[in-house]
Motif scaffolding. Structure first.
Motif, mmCIF file in Angstrom:
data_model
loop_
_atom_site.group_PDB
_atom_site.id
_atom_site.type_symbol
_atom_site.label_atom_id
_atom_site.label_comp_id
_atom_site.label_asym_id
_atom_site.label_seq_id
_atom_site.Cartn_x
_atom_site.Cartn_y
_atom_site.Cartn_z
ATOM 1 N N MET A 1 0.842 -1.181 0.000
ATOM 2 C CA MET A 1 0.000 0.000 0.000
ATOM 3 C C MET A 1 0.891 1.250 0.000
ATOM 4 O O MET A 1 1.755 1.401 0.851
ATOM 5 C CB MET A 1 -0.894 -0.021 1.246
ATOM 6 C CG MET A 1 -1.774 1.163 1.380
ATOM 7 S SD MET A 1 -2.818 0.941 2.841
ATOM 8 C CE MET A 1 -3.611 2.491 2.877
ATOM 9 N N GLN A 2 0.663 2.121 -0.919
ATOM 10 C CA GLN A 2 1.430 3.356 -1.056
ATOM 11 C C GLN A 2 0.750 4.462 -0.244
ATOM 12 O O GLN A 2 -0.388 4.825 -0.522
ATOM 13 C CB GLN A 2 1.518 3.752 -2.533
ATOM 14 C CG GLN A 2 2.216 5.051 -2.811
ATOM 15 C CD GLN A 2 3.697 5.027 -2.433
ATOM 16 O OE1 GLN A 2 4.288 3.985 -2.223
ATOM 17 N NE2 GLN A 2 4.281 6.198 -2.315
ATOM 18 N N ILE A 3 1.455 4.989 0.768
ATOM 19 C CA ILE A 3 0.874 6.052 1.590
ATOM 20 C C ILE A 3 1.601 7.385 1.421
ATOM 21 O O ILE A 3 1.141 8.392 1.945
ATOM 22 C CB ILE A 3 0.832 5.660 3.086
ATOM 23 C CG1 ILE A 3 2.233 5.429 3.644
ATOM 24 C CG2 ILE A 3 -0.061 4.468 3.313
ATOM 25 C CD1 ILE A 3 2.282 5.263 5.144
ATOM 26 N N ASN A 4 2.712 7.398 0.698
ATOM 27 C CA ASN A 4 3.473 8.627 0.502
ATOM 28 C C ASN A 4 2.637 9.636 -0.280
ATOM 29 O O ASN A 4 2.278 9.408 -1.427
ATOM 30 C CB ASN A 4 4.786 8.326 -0.232
ATOM 31 C CG ASN A 4 5.770 9.460 -0.144
ATOM 32 O OD1 ASN A 4 5.882 10.114 0.883
ATOM 33 N ND2 ASN A 4 6.489 9.709 -1.225
ATOM 34 N N GLY A 5 2.284 10.741 0.347
ATOM 35 C CA GLY A 5 1.524 11.794 -0.318
ATOM 36 C C GLY A 5 0.019 11.650 -0.233
ATOM 37 O O GLY A 5 -0.710 12.443 -0.831
ATOM 38 N N VAL A 6 -0.471 10.686 0.508
ATOM 39 C CA VAL A 6 -1.915 10.464 0.621
ATOM 40 C C VAL A 6 -2.624 11.672 1.249
ATOM 41 O O VAL A 6 -3.796 11.928 0.956
ATOM 42 C CB VAL A 6 -2.205 9.166 1.432
ATOM 43 C CG1 VAL A 6 -3.661 9.066 1.853
ATOM 44 C CG2 VAL A 6 -1.790 7.952 0.638
ATOM 45 N N ILE A 7 -1.916 12.437 2.049
ATOM 46 C CA ILE A 7 -2.544 13.548 2.780
ATOM 47 C C ILE A 7 -3.256 14.533 1.848
ATOM 48 O O ILE A 7 -4.307 15.062 2.204
ATOM 49 C CB ILE A 7 -1.526 14.258 3.696
ATOM 50 C CG1 ILE A 7 -2.245 15.104 4.747
ATOM 51 C CG2 ILE A 7 -0.512 15.058 2.888
ATOM 52 C CD1 ILE A 7 -1.366 15.553 5.890
ATOM 53 N N VAL A 8 -2.712 14.783 0.674
ATOM 54 C CA VAL A 8 -3.342 15.755 -0.232
ATOM 55 C C VAL A 8 -4.616 15.213 -0.868
ATOM 56 O O VAL A 8 -5.415 15.986 -1.382
ATOM 57 C CB VAL A 8 -2.366 16.250 -1.342
ATOM 58 C CG1 VAL A 8 -1.189 16.977 -0.731
ATOM 59 C CG2 VAL A 8 -1.934 15.138 -2.243
ATOM 60 N N THR A 9 -4.827 13.908 -0.823
ATOM 61 C CA THR A 9 -6.006 13.306 -1.451
ATOM 62 C C THR A 9 -7.155 13.074 -0.467
ATOM 63 O O THR A 9 -8.214 12.605 -0.870
ATOM 64 C CB THR A 9 -5.641 11.954 -2.104
ATOM 65 O OG1 THR A 9 -5.270 11.025 -1.079
ATOM 66 C CG2 THR A 9 -4.518 12.121 -3.107
#
Length: 164
Positions: A1-9
């Motif tokens: 699971m890719q969580i890098n940068g999820v905050i902007v979405t």
């Protein structure tokens, strides 16, 4: 699971919740620092005096007495537990920002070491290891810098536009 940068979405409601949480958390954190500044003069000798007392000096403005073991254990216990929760939650938020992995890992893990060195160092200082006042000061500064940088990164990325 890719969580890098999820905050902007994240949905705007979740972003608002996180933003308010970070602001209130920061108010609490920095109020604690003001208290430290008031009680210890924010210097190594002030730290030593706060926990070991100054009753040997008759010329002091404010007389302080050595903390009891119960007071020290309560202080260490309360701060280690509460700071662990604070830095875990902030670390989860840092985890979903877009940052280089090693830098992100540093921001997520370093505060836990600083908590142990700061509050463990206070206990060791109280037990007579007077040089620990410098470790306490350095680790406290590093913890504060890491907290501040993490908060700025989370808030900055929180309110960036979603990529199209």
């Amino acid at each position: 699971m890719q969580i890098n940068g999820v905050i902007v979405t994240l949905p705007k409601e979740i972003k608002l919740l996180i933003g308010i949480f970070i602001v209130v958390l920061s108010i609490g954190f920095y109020t604690g620092l003001l208290f430290v500044g008031e009680t210890s003069s924010a210097n190594p000798n002030g730290i030593e005096e706060q926990y070991l007392g100054n009753e040997h000096d008759e010329d002091v403005e404010v007389m302080r007495f050595k903390k009891s073991e119960q007071e020290m254990l309560r202080l260490v216990h309360n701060h280690v537990l509460s700071m662990a929760i604070i830095f875990f939650l902030l670390g989860v938020l840092v985890a979903i920002t877009k940052l280089p992995n090693k830098f992100k890992l540093f921001l997520m893990v370093e505060p836990f070491f600083s908590v142990v060195f700061t509050f463990g160092g206070l206990y060791l200082l109280w037990n007579g290891m007077l040089w620990m006042k410098y470790i306490v000061m350095i680790s406290g500064i590093l913890m504060t810098l890491t907290f501040t940088l993490s908060v700025f990164i989370v808030l900055y990325q929180l309110f960036q536009k979603k990529p199209v």
